[in-house]
Enzyme design. Structure first.
Site, PDB file in Angstrom:
ATOM      1  N   MET A   1      49.493  38.670  41.142  1.00 45.17           N
ATOM      2  CA  MET A   1      49.599  37.442  41.941  1.00 45.17           C
ATOM      3  C   MET A   1      48.376  36.564  41.710  1.00 45.17           C
ATOM      4  SD  MET A   1      51.392  38.195  45.518  1.00 45.17           S
ATOM      5  CE  MET A   1      53.013  38.938  45.536  1.00 45.17           C
TER       6      MET A   1
ATOM      7  N   LEU B   1      46.773  30.410  49.536  1.00 47.17           N
ATOM      8  CA  LEU B   1      46.742  31.856  49.752  1.00 47.17           C
ATOM      9  C   LEU B   1      48.102  32.501  49.519  1.00 47.17           C
ATOM     10  CD1 LEU B   1      44.491  31.792  52.945  1.00 47.17           C
ATOM     11  CD2 LEU B   1      43.807  31.960  50.553  1.00 47.17           C
TER      12      LEU B   1
ATOM     13  N   HIS C   1      45.718  37.616  48.871  1.00 46.13           N
ATOM     14  CA  HIS C   1      44.671  37.240  49.825  1.00 46.13           C
ATOM     15  C   HIS C   1      44.915  37.899  51.185  1.00 46.13           C
ATOM     16  CE1 HIS C   1      44.608  33.612  47.066  1.00 46.13           C
ATOM     17  NE2 HIS C   1      43.349  33.964  47.073  1.00 46.13           N
TER      18      HIS C   1
ATOM     19  N   ALA D   1      50.045  36.773  48.941  1.00 48.08           N
ATOM     20  CA  ALA D   1      50.003  38.140  49.479  1.00 48.08           C
ATOM     21  C   ALA D   1      48.724  38.876  49.086  1.00 48.08           C
ATOM     22  CB  ALA D   1      51.233  38.911  49.020  1.00 48.08           C
TER      23      ALA D   1
ATOM     24  N   MET E   1      39.609  30.379  47.484  1.00 49.35           N
ATOM     25  CA  MET E   1      39.743  28.964  47.139  1.00 49.35           C
ATOM     26  C   MET E   1      41.069  28.428  47.692  1.00 49.35           C
ATOM     27  SD  MET E   1      37.817  28.317  43.593  1.00 49.35           S
ATOM     28  CE  MET E   1      39.117  28.801  42.489  1.00 49.35           C
ATOM     29  N   GLY E   2      41.667  29.161  48.633  1.00 45.27           N
ATOM     30  CA  GLY E   2      42.887  28.670  49.276  1.00 45.27           C
ATOM     31  C   GLY E   2      44.131  28.901  48.452  1.00 45.27           C
TER      32      GLY E   2
ATOM     33  N   ARG F   1      47.472  30.404  40.225  1.00 41.00           N
ATOM     34  CA  ARG F   1      47.799  29.676  38.992  1.00 41.00           C
ATOM     35  C   ARG F   1      49.198  30.019  38.471  1.00 41.00           C
ATOM     36  NH1 ARG F   1      41.783  30.225  37.981  1.00 41.00           N
ATOM     37  NH2 ARG F   1      41.039  28.086  37.988  1.00 41.00           N
TER      38      ARG F   1
ATOM     39  N   GLN G   1      34.371  39.106  37.933  1.00 40.59           N
ATOM     40  CA  GLN G   1      33.771  38.394  39.071  1.00 40.59           C
ATOM     41  C   GLN G   1      33.189  39.399  40.076  1.00 40.59           C
ATOM     42  OE1 GLN G   1      35.414  34.827  41.208  1.00 40.59           O
ATOM     43  NE2 GLN G   1      36.229  36.377  42.591  1.00 40.59           N
TER      44      GLN G   1
HETATM   45  O1  PAF Z   1      37.995  34.367  43.530  1.00 39.40           O
HETATM   46  C1  PAF Z   1      37.906  33.238  44.045  1.00 39.40           C
HETATM   47  O2  PAF Z   1      38.832  32.740  44.684  1.00 39.40           O
HETATM   48  C2  PAF Z   1      36.616  32.452  43.869  1.00 39.40           C
HETATM   49  O3  PAF Z   1      36.055  32.654  42.629  1.00 39.40           O
HETATM   50  C3  PAF Z   1      35.588  32.717  45.000  1.00 39.40           C
HETATM   51  C4  PAF Z   1      35.098  34.147  44.988  1.00 39.40           C
HETATM   52  C5  PAF Z   1      36.194  32.387  46.344  1.00 39.40           C
HETATM   53  C6  PAF Z   1      34.362  31.811  44.791  1.00 39.40           C
HETATM   54  O4  PAF Z   1      34.717  30.460  44.801  1.00 39.40           O
END
Ligand code: PAF
Length: 283
Positions: A187, A34, A38, A36, A31-32, A190, A156
């Site tokens: 990290m 970003l 990511h 470390a 979700m951007g 939020r 998730q």
């Molecule tokens: O973990 C996330 O950033 C989001 O839940 C995802 C997997 C990109 C789905 O929107």
């Protein structure tokens, strides 16, 4: 500069070229904003594939009506720069219309029963429907060979694995370890919402998870340990949604200890809701 594509047609043109050359393709959905954590996913993607696509899409269907969709940090330029440095090949930056052509209300939704209903699912009704729905769409758009997700969002990961298996997506779902700040805080985009003393207090989440791991190893009753951790976090200033010791499939273990357990926590500090988890068999 990284190649940025916004439409499915542009994306597919790249993918077709890569496939013609026999490349293995990785997808890193994000979700951007970003960080470390990511970039570690991109690194792992590079180790698992020849070409890497990262998507950046703040997905409206996974936010509840009173959640932080509108204030969720959006930093597309910084994200593109970081992805280029990390060795990502293509940034997929779809609009809401591209992702939900019939509108979010009319969108076909995916509901994963069971694993999506507990813990986060119980506290954020509909959240995992939104996650499964958008990830399935991304899987259909990219058809990656491998997709990478962070272990910080443990539940998730289980929801996506369930969905991918049940819908027969021929995609390896690979999990990356949680990346932590030097003091141990996981990290998260939020974390930047934390103000004043909240940042210092936030580290109590991982401190309590580590304490639970030690106490569980001594064979102490798990329900009592959860309740005590919740009390400690509340005393530190958190509003706790749950502290839970679970099996890897998120079912509830008997007291007495068994291998493969983990502890998960979700708690609010001021206006910021944080989650974390610790797998007891991990280092
Ligand atoms: O973990 C996330 O950033 C989001 O839940 C995802 C997997 C990109 C789905 O929107």
């Amino acid at each position: 500069m990284i190649r940025t594509v916004r439409t499915i047609a542009e994306l597919r043109a790249h993918l077709a070229g890569w496939r013609d050359q026999g490349h293995r393709i990785a997808l890193v959905p994000t979700m951007g904003n970003l960080h470390a954590g990511h970039f570690q996913l991109i690194e792992l993607a590079r180790q698992n594939a020849d070409k890497v696509v990262a998507s950046v899409f703040v997905n409206p269907t996974q936010f509840g009506p009173n959640e932080d969709f509108s204030r969720y940090p959006r930093t597309p330029e910084g994200d593109a720069e970081g992805l280029a440095k990390a060795g990502c090949d293509v940034l997929f930056l779809p609009s809401v219309e591209t992702m939900y052509p019939l509108g979010a209300e009319a969108a076909v939704r995916i509901r994963v029963p069971g694993v999506a209903d507990v813990l986060e699912g119980a506290h954020r009704p509909g959240h995992f429907d939104g996650v499964a729905t958008v990830v399935a769409r991304l899987f259909n758009m990219v058809h990656p060979d491998v997709a990478l997700f962070g272990r910080k969002d443990y539940q998730q990961l289980q929801v996506i694995r369930h969905m991918a298996r049940d819908l027969a997506f021929a995609i390896d779902v690979v999990a990356a370890p949680t990346v932590r700040e030097p003091d141990g805080l996981a990290m998260s985009s939020r974390n930047q919402y934390l103000v004043g003393d909240e940042r210092r207090t936030a580290v109590e989440l991982i401190n309590n998870l580590r304490m639970l791991r030690e106490q569980a190893a001594l064979g102490l009753p798990l329900r009592g340990l959860e309740a005590e951790a919740e009390q400690r976090l509340t005393a530190a200033g958190f509003e706790v949604d749950y502290v839970a010791i679970r099996r890897a499939d998120l079912s509830v273990p008997e007291d007495g200890g068994e291998p493969g357990l983990l502890a998960l926590v979700a708690a609010r500090l001021g206006k910021t809701r944080l989650i974390d988890n610790l797998e007891f068999d991990s280092a």
